[in-house]
Enzyme design. Sequence first.
Site, short mmCIF file in Angstrom:
data_model
loop_
_atom_site.label_atom_id
_atom_site.label_comp_id
_atom_site.label_asym_id
_atom_site.label_seq_id
_atom_site.Cartn_x
_atom_site.Cartn_y
_atom_site.Cartn_z
N CYS A 115 0.55 -1.20 -0.29
CA CYS A 115 0.20 0.59 0.23
C CYS A 115 0.89 1.81 0.15
O CYS A 115 0.43 2.32 -0.86
CB CYS A 115 -1.15 0.32 1.45
SG CYS A 115 -1.87 -1.43 1.14
N HIS A 260 -4.18 7.30 1.20
CA HIS A 260 -4.03 6.13 0.53
C HIS A 260 -5.44 4.69 0.76
O HIS A 260 -6.01 5.33 2.30
CB HIS A 260 -3.21 4.89 0.77
CG HIS A 260 -3.18 3.17 0.49
ND1 HIS A 260 -3.64 2.81 0.01
CD2 HIS A 260 -3.48 2.37 1.65
CE1 HIS A 260 -3.67 1.34 -0.38
NE2 HIS A 260 -3.56 1.34 1.18
N ASN A 290 -10.18 -0.47 -2.26
CA ASN A 290 -8.98 -0.43 -2.12
C ASN A 290 -7.62 -1.50 -3.19
O ASN A 290 -7.42 -2.15 -3.48
CB ASN A 290 -8.57 -0.87 -0.87
CG ASN A 290 -6.35 -1.48 -0.19
OD1 ASN A 290 -6.10 -0.88 -1.59
ND2 ASN A 290 -6.20 -1.26 0.23
O1 UT7 Z 1 -4.10 -1.10 2.23
C1 UT7 Z 1 -3.48 -1.92 3.23
C2 UT7 Z 1 -4.17 -1.80 4.60
N1 UT7 Z 1 -5.26 -2.66 4.82
C3 UT7 Z 1 -6.01 -1.41 5.87
O2 UT7 Z 1 -5.30 -0.13 6.65
C4 UT7 Z 1 -7.11 -1.95 6.43
C5 UT7 Z 1 -7.44 -2.23 7.43
N2 UT7 Z 1 -8.55 -3.20 8.70
C6 UT7 Z 1 -9.92 -2.81 8.56
O3 UT7 Z 1 -9.63 -2.16 7.08
C7 UT7 Z 1 -10.91 -3.26 9.05
O4 UT7 Z 1 -10.52 -4.27 10.30
C8 UT7 Z 1 -12.09 -4.02 8.32
C9 UT7 Z 1 -12.34 -3.25 6.75
C10 UT7 Z 1 -11.11 -5.39 7.50
C11 UT7 Z 1 -12.42 -5.34 8.86
O5 UT7 Z 1 -13.59 -4.24 9.67
P1 UT7 Z 1 -14.09 -4.70 11.22
O6 UT7 Z 1 -14.90 -3.49 11.58
O7 UT7 Z 1 -11.88 -4.58 12.05
O8 UT7 Z 1 -14.17 -5.57 11.32
P2 UT7 Z 1 -13.76 -7.39 12.24
O9 UT7 Z 1 -12.48 -7.72 11.38
O10 UT7 Z 1 -13.10 -7.23 13.14
O11 UT7 Z 1 -15.57 -8.46 11.97
C12 UT7 Z 1 -16.34 -8.17 12.55
C13 UT7 Z 1 -17.35 -9.26 11.76
C14 UT7 Z 1 -16.73 -10.23 12.40
O12 UT7 Z 1 -18.01 -10.86 12.55
P3 UT7 Z 1 -17.72 -11.37 14.57
O13 UT7 Z 1 -16.55 -12.67 14.65
O14 UT7 Z 1 -18.07 -10.38 15.03
O15 UT7 Z 1 -19.31 -12.53 14.33
C15 UT7 Z 1 -16.43 -11.04 10.77
O16 UT7 Z 1 -16.69 -12.11 11.03
O17 UT7 Z 1 -17.25 -8.07 10.37
C16 UT7 Z 1 -17.74 -10.03 9.87
N3 UT7 Z 1 -17.26 -10.08 8.31
C17 UT7 Z 1 -17.92 -9.32 7.72
N4 UT7 Z 1 -19.54 -9.73 7.58
C18 UT7 Z 1 -19.63 -9.39 7.01
C19 UT7 Z 1 -15.67 -9.15 7.94
N5 UT7 Z 1 -16.46 -9.22 6.51
C20 UT7 Z 1 -17.04 -9.58 6.13
C21 UT7 Z 1 -17.79 -9.23 4.73
N6 UT7 Z 1 -19.07 -9.21 5.19
N7 UT7 Z 1 -17.15 -9.24 4.34
#
Ligand code: UT7
Length: 333
Positions: A115, A260, A290
């Site tokens: 990134c 980014h 992204n």
């Molecule tokens: O460019 C490279 C750098 N990358 C980044 O900067 C990305 C940084 N991270 C993020 O942007 C966020 O962490 C994400 C967008 C990837 C995820 O968001 P989050 O609010 O951190 O969600 P999480 O990973 O903690 O997941 C929350 C819940 C989980 O379910 P439970 O365990 O709470 O039941 C996941 O299984 O959301 C679920 N989940 C989804 N649900 C529906 C994860 N992905 C999805 C999805 N659709 N696509």
Amino acid sequence: MFQSRITGMGFYVPDNVVTNHDLTKIMDTSDEWIQERSGIQERRWVKPGSDDTSSVMGAKAARKAIEDAGLTKDDIDFIVFATLSPDYYFPGGGVQIQHLLGMPNIGALDVRNQCTGFIYSLTVADQFIKTGMYKNILVIGAEFHSNGLDKTTRGRQVAVLFGDGAGAVVLSRSDKEGHGILTANLHSQGEYAEQLAVTAPAMKKWVTELMANPDDLSYYPYMDGPLVFKHAINRFGESMEEAMQAVNITPEQVNLFIPHQANLRISQMVQRKFRFRDNQVFNNIQKYGNTTAATIPIALVEAREQGRIKEGDYVILSAFGGGFTWGSVILRW
Ligand code: UT7
């Protein structure tokens, strides 16, 4: 010492729009979840059967940037190409871009900083110009993610975020005092290398090992999303502060911040930290997701198209991502 400034820009994204609703047909996700957590509404994914790859898309963006600079391919002295989704394990895609554009046998350097790839590439190019070695350098970021994502519910945390596309700039020697790239900083923290990575196939674990263990999915990108998120907020802030201090400007003096495009929530948190007004920040993750090394050059082109960058403006570019790597550049337009 010479100065360097951006004299041309261009971008290319595939035509094929994939909306959040489209994704709900292939995995358990929802438009609401994706928009709420990331801000993304749609992304471009190369249509199966298309010839587009990261080097092909990179070449298309580069062609536009060269034309925009009022130059021809023969005026370019060097290529710096950033991607995490190369066509081949080796050689890197820079040489393919040299060939696709029918350029003379100039040097082509590949940058692997995910990134932060565009920030690293721009900074490397800036050094070549400052020392007087080259006059016009193509700096390209391009990604072909869609062929390597786990597009099932298992891979949804990563798959919904990433899009395909390419952006390019021409960085040129300039005699305009006080304009162009004013400062850059680059950082890394390899202890987190595996927290955002595709770890195989590579020499540590070759294809034969993967084939022997069908449950091993390490050829798909892995990301500890919450960990990356937390680090991103802090590192964006630190690196931008470092850059503003180096140039001796305050956040109020920044005309445009182009982060980014990893997550709209990250951009908004950084915006709040520096109390930037909405018109000081540019985001387009809503349309493209992204695109990793390509987000910043694509955003630069769109910002200019929308009249958001004027002569004399202070523009700050900042990125954080896999490695972990991060960094910022301040330009005076
Ligand atoms: O460019 C490279 C750098 N990358 C980044 O900067 C990305 C940084 N991270 C993020 O942007 C966020 O962490 C994400 C967008 C990837 C995820 O968001 P989050 O609010 O951190 O969600 P999480 O990973 O903690 O997941 C929350 C819940 C989980 O379910 P439970 O365990 O709470 O039941 C996941 O299984 O959301 C679920 N989940 C989804 N649900 C529906 C994860 N992905 C999805 C999805 N659709 N696509």
